[in-house]
Motif scaffolding. Sequence first.
Motif, PDB file in Angstrom:
ATOM      1  N   LEU A  66      12.916  16.075  53.866  1.00  0.00           N
ATOM      2  CA  LEU A  66      12.216  17.098  54.634  1.00  0.00           C
ATOM      3  C   LEU A  66      11.977  18.372  53.842  1.00  0.00           C
ATOM      4  O   LEU A  66      11.169  19.197  54.239  1.00  0.00           O
ATOM      5  N   GLY A  67      12.679  18.557  52.732  1.00  0.00           N
ATOM      6  CA  GLY A  67      12.614  19.811  51.987  1.00  0.00           C
ATOM      7  C   GLY A  67      13.801  20.689  52.321  1.00  0.00           C
ATOM      8  O   GLY A  67      14.519  20.481  53.319  1.00  0.00           O
ATOM      9  N   ASN A  68      14.041  21.684  51.460  1.00  0.00           N
ATOM     10  CA  ASN A  68      15.171  22.599  51.634  1.00  0.00           C
ATOM     11  C   ASN A  68      16.504  21.857  51.686  1.00  0.00           C
ATOM     12  O   ASN A  68      17.460  22.309  52.333  1.00  0.00           O
ATOM     13  N   GLY A  69      16.552  20.698  51.019  1.00  0.00           N
ATOM     14  CA  GLY A  69      17.801  19.960  50.940  1.00  0.00           C
ATOM     15  C   GLY A  69      18.092  19.042  52.108  1.00  0.00           C
ATOM     16  O   GLY A  69      19.118  18.374  52.115  1.00  0.00           O
ATOM     17  N   TRP A  70      17.209  18.954  53.084  1.00  0.00           N
ATOM     18  CA  TRP A  70      17.457  18.140  54.272  1.00  0.00           C
ATOM     19  C   TRP A  70      16.723  16.804  54.193  1.00  0.00           C
ATOM     20  O   TRP A  70      15.629  16.716  53.637  1.00  0.00           O
ATOM     21  N   SER A  71      17.334  15.783  54.745  1.00  0.00           N
ATOM     22  CA  SER A  71      16.690  14.478  54.865  1.00  0.00           C
ATOM     23  C   SER A  71      17.125  13.830  56.170  1.00  0.00           C
ATOM     24  O   SER A  71      18.156  14.194  56.755  1.00  0.00           O
ATOM     25  N   VAL A  72      16.349  12.873  56.632  1.00  0.00           N
ATOM     26  CA  VAL A  72      16.679  12.096  57.824  1.00  0.00           C
ATOM     27  C   VAL A  72      16.591  10.619  57.460  1.00  0.00           C
ATOM     28  O   VAL A  72      15.873  10.227  56.533  1.00  0.00           O
ATOM     29  N   PRO A 106       6.508   9.994  47.493  1.00  0.00           N
ATOM     30  CA  PRO A 106       7.321  11.104  46.965  1.00  0.00           C
ATOM     31  C   PRO A 106       8.487  11.507  47.856  1.00  0.00           C
ATOM     32  O   PRO A 106       9.543  11.906  47.355  1.00  0.00           O
ATOM     33  N   SER A 107       8.346  11.382  49.162  1.00  0.00           N
ATOM     34  CA  SER A 107       9.424  11.820  50.051  1.00  0.00           C
ATOM     35  C   SER A 107      10.014  10.689  50.899  1.00  0.00           C
ATOM     36  O   SER A 107      10.825  10.942  51.785  1.00  0.00           O
ATOM     37  N   TRP A 108       9.607   9.452  50.613  1.00  0.00           N
ATOM     38  CA  TRP A 108      10.084   8.320  51.406  1.00  0.00           C
ATOM     39  C   TRP A 108      10.794   7.293  50.529  1.00  0.00           C
ATOM     40  O   TRP A 108      10.333   6.990  49.430  1.00  0.00           O
ATOM     41  N   ARG A 109      11.901   6.743  51.053  1.00  0.00           N
ATOM     42  CA  ARG A 109      12.607   5.673  50.352  1.00  0.00           C
ATOM     43  C   ARG A 109      12.996   4.577  51.350  1.00  0.00           C
ATOM     44  O   ARG A 109      13.167   4.840  52.544  1.00  0.00           O
ATOM     45  N   LEU A 110      13.157   3.377  50.817  1.00  0.00           N
ATOM     46  CA  LEU A 110      13.570   2.226  51.615  1.00  0.00           C
ATOM     47  C   LEU A 110      14.741   1.544  50.929  1.00  0.00           C
ATOM     48  O   LEU A 110      14.710   1.300  49.715  1.00  0.00           O
TER      49      LEU A 110
END
Length: 289
Positions: free
Chosen positions: A112-118, A67-71
């Motif tokens: 990460l939530g709240n619109g943030w990603s790394v 759900p929160s990971w992509r490659l």
Amino acid sequence: MKQTGKLAAALALAMTASVAVAAPQTEPTYSVSLTRGISADTDIDNGGQLGRQSWQLGARGNWKLAPSWRLSANLGVDWLDWDWKMPQQYNQQAPFDSARRYHGNLMFSHQLGNGWSVMAAPTLQFAYANDASLAESKSYGVMAGAMRHYANGNYWGVGGAYFNDIGKARFLPLVLFNWQISDKWRLGNPLMPDFSGGAGIELAYSFTPALQWGIGSSKNTERVLAHDQQVVELSEWRLFSRVGWNITSATALNFYLGYSMSPDLKDGEHAAVDMDNYVSGALQLRYRF
């Protein structure tokens, strides 16, 4: 006089850069691209001329792992031709005439939530002339960054990249962004960051959903391993203009016209020499499925 410079390799993958860091999609996506690049002959200050041509073939895949990971995976192979005329810097002997470049990366992104990603992307490349060693031409590095996404699709982010480029270590700051200024105007990155440089900047205008025009700039550095462990390096600033045509929902054609400023040429044995400014062009066909 032949090769492209990365108004092609970086431009070949350029149109996928925003996909790599944009909002995640639920289904896997794939794309392939073919790019033809040509640069005009330009004078070398201490004597001689250089022109370049290339073909670049690229492929990309994008998958949801959780759900929160992509490659995302990018692979490419480039056929480069450098056409020298009386290269006095090299005692009338060209360091190489043709080269091949293999490159790829794996990009992992996490919401990460709240619109943030790394995101983090280990990267590998081989760039060598046909009389040099593939193994000795290995370059490797990693890119990492953090992005802030918005509901309208805009995002911005910062990061950095470390590259060991055929034995030369480099660190590049990265600024990642895509901003829809209005219904017609967009400001964003035109390029995929890689060994050639950062993501650049482009201002694009949409005449229709199928036809766009853009103008931008990027810094480019290209290193190729020639014979006897000699590394030839070409660095330059580029201004470019792009015309894009979405032929269908899956097929796109992009034409680039570039102008290279303050190019310089050097290798491990000779001091850097300036080259005259010159024009170049690239035509890219991309298909998504």
